[in-house]
Structures are given as structure tokens and as C-alpha cells.
Design a protein around this motif. Structure first.
Motif, PDB file in Angstrom:
ATOM      1  N   PRO A 175     -11.070  -9.616  15.450  1.00 55.68           N
ATOM      2  CA  PRO A 175     -10.080 -10.124  14.371  1.00 55.68           C
ATOM      3  C   PRO A 175      -9.257  -8.801  13.705  1.00 55.68           C
ATOM      4  O   PRO A 175      -9.646  -7.530  14.233  1.00 55.68           O
ATOM      5  N   PHE A 176      -8.355  -9.175  13.192  1.00 58.67           N
ATOM      6  CA  PHE A 176      -7.702  -8.025  12.722  1.00 58.67           C
ATOM      7  C   PHE A 176      -6.715  -6.898  13.638  1.00 58.67           C
ATOM      8  O   PHE A 176      -6.872  -5.936  13.266  1.00 58.67           O
ATOM      9  N   GLY A 177      -6.624  -7.764  14.736  1.00 55.07           N
ATOM     10  CA  GLY A 177      -5.894  -6.870  15.679  1.00 55.07           C
ATOM     11  C   GLY A 177      -4.503  -6.308  15.236  1.00 55.07           C
ATOM     12  O   GLY A 177      -3.954  -5.250  15.763  1.00 55.07           O
ATOM     13  N   SER A 178      -3.850  -6.851  14.391  1.00 58.56           N
ATOM     14  CA  SER A 178      -2.564  -6.357  13.808  1.00 58.56           C
ATOM     15  C   SER A 178      -2.750  -5.164  12.743  1.00 58.56           C
ATOM     16  O   SER A 178      -1.702  -4.553  12.515  1.00 58.56           O
ATOM     17  N   LEU A 179      -4.017  -4.885  12.231  1.00 59.18           N
ATOM     18  CA  LEU A 179      -4.067  -4.026  11.401  1.00 59.18           C
ATOM     19  C   LEU A 179      -4.628  -2.608  11.789  1.00 59.18           C
ATOM     20  O   LEU A 179      -5.354  -2.655  12.778  1.00 59.18           O
ATOM     21  N   SER A 180      -4.460  -1.801  10.983  1.00 58.19           N
ATOM     22  CA  SER A 180      -4.863  -0.414  11.610  1.00 58.19           C
ATOM     23  C   SER A 180      -6.574  -0.384  11.071  1.00 58.19           C
ATOM     24  O   SER A 180      -7.104  -1.170  10.279  1.00 58.19           O
ATOM     25  N   THR A 181      -7.216   0.600  11.972  1.00 58.90           N
ATOM     26  CA  THR A 181      -8.563   0.887  11.431  1.00 58.90           C
ATOM     27  C   THR A 181      -8.745   1.177   9.967  1.00 58.90           C
ATOM     28  O   THR A 181      -9.626   0.680   9.482  1.00 58.90           O
ATOM     29  N   LEU A 182      -7.994   1.978   9.430  1.00 55.19           N
ATOM     30  CA  LEU A 182      -8.177   2.098   7.943  1.00 55.19           C
ATOM     31  C   LEU A 182      -7.970   0.988   7.309  1.00 55.19           C
ATOM     32  O   LEU A 182      -8.781   0.634   6.161  1.00 55.19           O
ATOM     33  N   GLN A 183      -7.055   0.050   7.608  1.00 53.44           N
ATOM     34  CA  GLN A 183      -7.144  -1.034   6.713  1.00 53.44           C
ATOM     35  C   GLN A 183      -8.282  -1.908   6.747  1.00 53.44           C
ATOM     36  O   GLN A 183      -8.627  -2.814   5.884  1.00 53.44           O
ATOM     37  N   VAL A 184      -8.675  -1.961   8.024  1.00 55.44           N
ATOM     38  CA  VAL A 184      -9.742  -2.940   8.180  1.00 55.44           C
ATOM     39  C   VAL A 184     -10.878  -2.398   7.560  1.00 55.44           C
ATOM     40  O   VAL A 184     -11.899  -3.218   6.986  1.00 55.44           O
ATOM     41  N   ALA A 185     -11.331  -0.928   7.371  1.00 56.62           N
ATOM     42  CA  ALA A 185     -12.197  -0.520   6.806  1.00 56.62           C
ATOM     43  C   ALA A 185     -12.137  -0.785   5.423  1.00 56.62           C
ATOM     44  O   ALA A 185     -13.215  -0.939   4.378  1.00 56.62           O
ATOM     45  N   VAL A 190     -18.117 -13.812   5.454  1.00 59.74           N
ATOM     46  CA  VAL A 190     -17.250 -14.258   6.432  1.00 59.74           C
ATOM     47  C   VAL A 190     -16.456 -13.008   6.705  1.00 59.74           C
ATOM     48  O   VAL A 190     -16.272 -12.398   7.739  1.00 59.74           O
ATOM     49  N   PHE A 191     -15.670 -12.351   5.788  1.00 50.43           N
ATOM     50  CA  PHE A 191     -15.046 -11.030   5.837  1.00 50.43           C
ATOM     51  C   PHE A 191     -15.821  -9.946   6.373  1.00 50.43           C
ATOM     52  O   PHE A 191     -15.248  -8.937   7.292  1.00 50.43           O
ATOM     53  N   LEU A 192     -16.858  -9.687   5.833  1.00 52.22           N
ATOM     54  CA  LEU A 192     -17.804  -8.655   6.210  1.00 52.22           C
ATOM     55  C   LEU A 192     -18.156  -8.816   7.850  1.00 52.22           C
ATOM     56  O   LEU A 192     -18.123  -7.817   8.618  1.00 52.22           O
ATOM     57  N   SER A 193     -18.559 -10.125   8.269  1.00 52.33           N
ATOM     58  CA  SER A 193     -18.845 -10.242   9.421  1.00 52.33           C
ATOM     59  C   SER A 193     -17.573  -9.899  10.502  1.00 52.33           C
ATOM     60  O   SER A 193     -17.824  -9.368  11.567  1.00 52.33           O
ATOM     61  N   ARG A 194     -16.489 -10.394  10.108  1.00 49.66           N
ATOM     62  CA  ARG A 194     -15.257 -10.173  10.974  1.00 49.66           C
ATOM     63  C   ARG A 194     -15.091  -8.674  11.098  1.00 49.66           C
ATOM     64  O   ARG A 194     -14.421  -8.054  11.999  1.00 49.66           O
ATOM     65  N   THR A 195     -15.059  -7.994   9.888  1.00 51.61           N
ATOM     66  CA  THR A 195     -14.676  -6.569   9.795  1.00 51.61           C
ATOM     67  C   THR A 195     -15.735  -5.996  10.661  1.00 51.61           C
ATOM     68  O   THR A 195     -15.069  -4.803  11.246  1.00 51.61           O
ATOM     69  N   ILE A 203     -10.808  -3.437   3.980  1.00 54.64           N
ATOM     70  CA  ILE A 203     -11.221  -4.854   3.819  1.00 54.64           C
ATOM     71  C   ILE A 203     -12.771  -4.856   3.594  1.00 54.64           C
ATOM     72  O   ILE A 203     -13.282  -5.614   2.984  1.00 54.64           O
ATOM     73  N   PHE A 204     -13.364  -4.033   4.611  1.00 51.14           N
ATOM     74  CA  PHE A 204     -14.681  -4.074   4.669  1.00 51.14           C
ATOM     75  C   PHE A 204     -15.293  -3.403   3.437  1.00 51.14           C
ATOM     76  O   PHE A 204     -16.276  -4.016   2.970  1.00 51.14           O
ATOM     77  N   ALA A 205     -14.838  -2.431   2.782  1.00 55.01           N
ATOM     78  CA  ALA A 205     -15.112  -1.925   1.485  1.00 55.01           C
ATOM     79  C   ALA A 205     -14.914  -3.074   0.543  1.00 55.01           C
ATOM     80  O   ALA A 205     -16.053  -2.979  -0.230  1.00 55.01           O
ATOM     81  N   LEU A 206     -14.145  -3.520   0.202  1.00 55.99           N
ATOM     82  CA  LEU A 206     -13.816  -4.611  -0.464  1.00 55.99           C
ATOM     83  C   LEU A 206     -14.862  -5.782  -0.645  1.00 55.99           C
ATOM     84  O   LEU A 206     -15.366  -6.345  -1.476  1.00 55.99           O
TER      85      LEU A 206
END
Length: 352
Positions: free
Chosen positions: A192-202, A25-30, A204-207
């Protein structure tokens, strides 16, 4: 794993499946968020990156199984996953509503092209399984594995050209296609994750990617041992139970797309993922050090044919546009359930 009691193996398998669901789910959203911000999907490299991100459970299982010599399990998961993931469209159809079937609402013919790409690459799987075991490039890679990847790349290029510049116009009264790609904004659900920076989204994607890979290995190792103890053929287990576990992210993303009205996207995602999935036979060859397709055998050929049949049912449904639902399902979904049930039953009566 051989030292663990069976109940603990079941717990491990269930925990790995749950982790696959959550991480998927997190992979799809990120990936949605990163695609929207970075425009990853326009070029082939971006398409490949997004496709791999959506197929990480299959990557993990393929790598783990091939490295341990469980080639029947690796092949069964890749081939059987096509049929299992296509049957996810039954759930999407159920969620789409009581009045009109999902294939009536699609409102686009691009999913039919994606379905035909599935048929093409699976045809390569069936032909590759008939080659002699000695037929290999460098003694390692089956020419069919390379051909499948080439066909997928060309097919994606053609589909993208058609999507950007269609040379026909289609009228589908009453349809509700929604977004054609996930990059487009949706008024009811912003990216999704509109309040986060691109680095933070990346990050989450890596995790999520790491969790998915670890969970995939857990699924393969525990599942292989459970299948062995239960006396279940590796192909049957990989093509049914294991494929269902790795299809959990597709269930979540497909239902979410339909609820947002992105009906064309729901079918396109399933067909697109299925077409890309069999490209991992090349990876399996490289890890195993020998062609994997030629070990597929009769059961995997049956599973591949089942996947083609289910793909054809829904591709015909998109063109034929059945008008009414029966018990919240379109006639094509009801037919797909019958075909799938017969196909799974056939696995147990075919000579192994």
C-alpha cells in the motif's frame, strides 16, 4: 466519566471502538509499507517495533488502566485478548472458502511454533499469578513479567532462524500458504501507499498511532465506568467486551490476508500478536508501581487457560489438516467456537 449519562458512555465507547478499527487498518497498512521499504522486521529491534505498532490499542488500555489502579481491567484485557483474538481465526476460516478449512490450506509448520510460543508465555502468566504479592524486583516488577519478555525474545529468535533455515522439509498437498511475511510482494495486491514517499507513509503511521492511543484510553475509561454501572466484574468486561473492541484491527487484517491467499500469514499474525501481548505486563508493573500479575486472580487464570486451549485447537488443526468444511468452517473452528462459548460461560459461574 461518572457525570455522563449511560447512553452517552455507550456512544463514546462505540466511537472509540470505531476509531480503533479505522486507525488499526491504517496502522496495519503503513507498517506493511514501512517494513517493505526499510526492512524493519529482520532484526529484533524491527520485530519489536512492528509488534508494538500492531498492539497499540492494548498499550493504551494497559497504560490507562494501570495508571488509574484498574489492575483487574488491565490484566483481563491482556489475558482475555488472547482467547478473543484467537477466535478471530473462525472468521478467517469462514472467509477462506467452502471447500477446504483454513488449517488445511496453511501449508507451513511455522504457525505451530508461534502457537507453542503463546503456550510458553501464557504459562509464565499462570505461574506469575501464583507468586506472593511481596515477590518483586525492586518492590515494583514481578520476576514473571521479566521472564515472559525474555521467553518472547528467545522464542522470536528461534522462530526466525527456523523460518530462514528450516532443517526439515514438509509436503502438504493441496495447501496454499501464500506469503510467510508481509514484506513479500503479492501479485494481486502491491504494497500500500506505493505513490507516497516514505516520509508521508511515516506521517500517516504517526497519526494512526496517535488516534489509536487516544481511542484506547477512551475505551478503557468509558468501558470501566460502563462495567461498574452494569455490575460486571472488571476481569470479565476486560477479557470479553474490551478485548473484542481491541481485536477489531486483527479482524480486518486477518480477513484481508485470507482473501489474498496468505493463509499462513493470517494464523501467524494472530499467534504472534498473542505471544507479544502478555509482554505488556512488564509495562503494567512499571506504571502501577507494583506487580500486576499477582492480582490476576481466578477469573484471569481461567481466561489464560481458555487462550491456551484455543491455541492448541488451531495448532493441532495445522498439523492434522482437516479436509472438509461444515457450514464453511473446519472442524477445528467449530470446536473452537464450542470451547470459547463454554469458556465465556464459565466466567459467570466461577467464584470471584
Amino acid at each position: 466519566m461518572s457525570g455522563l449519562a449511560t447512553p452517552w458512555l455507550v456512544v463514546l465507547f462505540a466511537a472509540a471502538a470505531a476509531a480503533t478499527w479505522v486507525a488499526g487498518v491504517f496502522l496495519s497498512r503503513t507498517t506493511d509499507a514501512l517494513d517493505a521499504r526499510l526492512g524493519l522486521g529482520e532484526e529484533l529491534g524491527g520485530i519489536l517495533l512492528l509488534a508494538v505498532a500492531g498492539s497499540l490499542p492494548e498499550v493504551a488500555i494497559t497504560v490507562s488502566a494501570a495508571s488509574q489502579g484498574n489492575l483487574d481491567l488491565a490484566a483481563g484485557n491482556l489475558i482475555g485478548g488472547i482467547a478473543v483474538q484467537t477466535i478471530v481465526l473462525v472468521l478467517c476460516d469462514f472467509v477462506a472458502g467452502r471447500e477446504r478449512p483454513l488449517t488445511f490450506l496453511v501449508g507451513a509448520l511455522t504457525p505451530v511454533l508461534e502457537g507453542m510460543l503463546v503456550v510458553l508465555v501464557v504459562s509464565g502468566v499462570l505461574m506469575g499469578s501464583l507468586l506472593n504479592r511481596s515477590t518483586a524486583i525492586g518492590g515494583v516488577v514481578s520476576p514473571a513479567s521479566i521472564a515472559i519478555v525474555v521467553v518472547w525474545v528467545v522464542g522470536v529468535y528461534v522462530i526466525n532462524r527456523v523460518r530462514k533455515n528450516p532443517r526439515w522439509s514438509v509436503s502438504m498437498p493441496g495447501s496454499s500458504a501464500g506469503r510467510r511475511t508481509r514484506r513479500g510482494d503479492h501479485p494481486q495486491a502491491p504494497h500500500p501507499f506505493g505513490s507516497l514517499s516514505t516520509l508521508q507513509v511515516a506521517a500517516i503511521f504517526a497519526l494512526a498511532s496517535a488516534v489509536t492511543l487516544v481511542a484506547g484510553v477512551g475505551l478503557e475509561v468509558s468501558g470501566s465506568e460502563l462495567a461498574s454501572r452494569a455490575g460486571i466484574d472488571g476481569v470479565i468486561f476486560g477479557g470479553t467486551v474490551l478485548a473484542a473492541a481491541t481485536a477489531l484491527p486483527e479482524i480486518s487484517s486477518g480477513i484481508a490476508a485470507v482473501r489474498l491467499g496468505d493463509n499462513a500469514l493470517a494464523i501467524g499474525d494472530i499467534f504472534g500478536g498473542n505471544a507479544f501481548q502478555v509482554c505488556f505486563f512488564l509495562l503494567a508493573d512499571l506504571i502501577a508501581g507494583k506487580p500486576v500479575l499477582v492480582t490476576a486472580g481466578r477469573l484471569n487464570s481461567w481466561l489464560a487457560s481458555l487462550g491456551v486451549a484455543l491455541t492448541a485447537v488451531y495448532a493441532i488443526g495445522v498439523v492434522g489438516r482437516p479436509y472438509r468444511c461444515i457450514a464453511r468452517l473446519g472442524p477445528d473452528s467449530l470446536l473452537a467456537l464450542v470451547v470459547f462459548a463454554l469458556g465465556v460461560a464459565g466466567l459467570f459461574v466461577l467464584p470471584h
